[in-house]
Design an enzyme around this catalytic site. Sequence first.
Site, short mmCIF file in Angstrom:
data_model
loop_
_atom_site.label_atom_id
_atom_site.label_comp_id
_atom_site.label_asym_id
_atom_site.label_seq_id
_atom_site.Cartn_x
_atom_site.Cartn_y
_atom_site.Cartn_z
N ASP A 113 0.83 -1.21 0.00
CA ASP A 113 0.00 0.00 0.00
C ASP A 113 0.86 1.26 0.00
O ASP A 113 1.87 1.34 0.72
CB ASP A 113 -0.87 -0.02 1.28
N GLU A 163 1.19 -0.56 -5.08
CA GLU A 163 0.14 0.44 -5.26
C GLU A 163 0.78 1.81 -5.26
O GLU A 163 1.09 2.38 -4.21
CB GLU A 163 -0.90 0.35 -4.14
O1 LIG Z 1 -3.61 3.76 3.80
C1 LIG Z 1 -4.15 4.96 3.30
C2 LIG Z 1 -4.84 4.69 2.01
O2 LIG Z 1 -3.92 3.95 1.26
C3 LIG Z 1 -4.42 3.48 0.05
O3 LIG Z 1 -4.71 4.65 -0.63
C4 LIG Z 1 -4.65 4.80 -1.93
O4 LIG Z 1 -5.94 5.22 -2.25
C5 LIG Z 1 -6.22 6.58 -2.15
C6 LIG Z 1 -7.65 6.81 -2.46
O5 LIG Z 1 -8.47 6.51 -1.38
C7 LIG Z 1 -5.32 7.22 -3.16
O6 LIG Z 1 -5.68 8.56 -3.29
C8 LIG Z 1 -3.87 7.06 -2.73
O7 LIG Z 1 -3.01 7.60 -3.70
C9 LIG Z 1 -3.54 5.62 -2.57
O8 LIG Z 1 -2.29 5.42 -1.94
C10 LIG Z 1 -5.60 2.55 0.31
O9 LIG Z 1 -6.02 1.93 -0.88
C11 LIG Z 1 -6.70 3.33 0.97
O10 LIG Z 1 -7.83 2.53 1.22
C12 LIG Z 1 -6.15 3.91 2.25
O11 LIG Z 1 -7.11 4.77 2.80
#
Ligand SMILES: OC[C@H]1O[C@H](O[C@H]2O[C@H](CO)[C@@H](O)[C@H](O)[C@H]2O)[C@H](O)[C@@H](O)[C@@H]1O
Length: 590
Positions: free
Chosen positions: A244, A286
């Site tokens: 993540d 990600e």
């Molecule tokens: O842990 C924090 C968040 O990490 C991920 O986020 C990603 O999704 C975001 C949109 O909600 C995006 O804007 C960001 O660039 C990404 O890193 C995870 O998928 C989220 O659920 C989490 O809140």
Amino acid sequence: MTRSPYTPAEEIPKALAPTGVLGLTSAQLQAKLDEIHPIGSIDRTETEWFRTAVFYEVLVRSFKDSNGDGIDDFKGLTEKLDYLQWLGVDCLWLPPFYDSPLHDGGYDIRDYRWIREELGTIEDFKVFLDAAHDRGLRVIIDFVMNHTSGSHPWFQSSRADPDDPYSNYYVWSDTDDAYSDARIIFCDTEDSNWSWDSERKQFYWHRFFHHQPDLNFEEPRVMEEMLGAVRFWMNLGIDGFRLDAVPYLIEAEGTNCENLPKTHQILKQLRAMVDEEYPGRILLCEANQWPDGVVEYFGDGDECQMAFHFPVMPRLYMGLRRGSRECISKILADTPQIPEGCQWATFLRNHDELALEMVFKEDRQYMWEGYAPEPRWRCNLGIRRRLSPLVDNDDAKARLLNAMLLSLPGSPVLYYGDEIGMGDDLWLSDRDGVRTPMQWDDSETAGFSTALPEDFHLPLIHTFGHDPEHVNVARQMDDPSSLLVWTRAMLGIRRRHPVFGTSEFIDLDGADTAVMSFLRHNEHETILCLANLSDTERTVVLHLPQFAGATGSSLIHGQDVQPVEADGTLIVPLWPYGYRWLQMSVEEKS
Ligand SMILES: OC[C@H]1O[C@H](O[C@H]2O[C@H](CO)[C@@H](O)[C@H](O)[C@H]2O)[C@H](O)[C@@H](O)[C@@H]1O
Ligand SMILES: [Ca+2]
């Protein structure tokens, strides 16, 4: 296996040996679990399995409740593995199920080596994992390295005492003006990446919610902790991790604090350990970045094996609304080659908002106007809706988008419930509206739980047309024309044709921009894929001299065979939002 209540911060051992549960090392725990559950039937020598796999994101909390408390659990998920095997997916991705106060859907981890009690025990997880492996299903899990929950004992310790061994685990500052070029990602709720801690009397850094302090990767012990946690889950037998929010691991003044060289070094270190100790397991990155930024996360084939292709996803919706392939063709043309043995992960929807960070400002406005005219439907820079409502519950559009997802380069990642066209609930907060319980049947509880629906952790969808009475697995399994049966058939075709995962992609362009036409080609076969993004019938005329005199046999529509004329002309009619996958019958002439 039981665990005493969470170790209070003051009792955390000051010696920074990797922590474990019940005082067992990872190896001891694995030995204990292996006695009960031997490793399942996954072939660990198959190291490129992910290139032809179809992934399925399933929220452990929302799939199936086994004990009637209204919250899904690992036992419930295990009960539903037969369904997932029947559907024909290859690998499950489980978002975080670690111990967490759940202020960000579990992405706020309080213990990297423990499962939230409502979801079950480590043994339940192991039973689930082995049962998945027995069915040939692999499992990857989320790993959040960038930050922890503010209630993680490390943070509690760090804020309490600047001389504590954990004091340097987070990014502290006397002022809140450092790294001012870093954007604010959760712009709906946060107005700074710094928050004041009244106990330590300093500011701490966070790229996401203020209750998710960023870990400090300049502190070597943080990396040791991460490697220890990775080993813990690898030893249990998982097939890899979705990493993540990796672009934000390192901060540096004068930069936007994303994709920095040291961040890549950290990932290379992690990959080297995984390759050495756990060959065949994968890292899926990600990184919500432009293509040339994301490809860096493959390194020279020595970082992540997979990375989400964030920019292509919104352009599929944009192309559909414009009735034109141009933006899709362009982003694919702008996508650099990736190293040998790596693979993109592509998707239409996931547990977050439909992210619009990787589009230009005017395109974002266009997407908002078309797909989220009401402000309530937006979240940060994105759109908090599911696939089916996004396409007005129009089956033809949903099938077209899925047909494109399954045939364009990359390994597709499906989102639970989208295979039956589940709806969303825009009255729920944050992104919860796309995380509601799976709809198994048309009963009052939708077959999700024996609890009363009002006791479910999130309410069932009740919008007319998307409610369990209309949208459920049982009904669609019995209907050969349903989206579910169609999805299963498409996954079957994809599985029989590994060319979709491993081959070259050749965009044929063509004068009619409403139609995307492309070849997937390797030494064994060539498939011509066509997708009509418009709401009118089209007649596609292609010039394919290399296939003169050949035929294109449809993989999807039974007896449909299209002849290529002697001069290489191929004419194929397409109905509105129509799609075809034609297997070309002769070897390409050189
Ligand atoms: O842990 C924090 C968040 O990490 C991920 O986020 C990603 O999704 C975001 C949109 O909600 C995006 O804007 C960001 O660039 C990404 O890193 C995870 O998928 C989220 O659920 C989490 O809140
Ligand atoms: Ca960081």
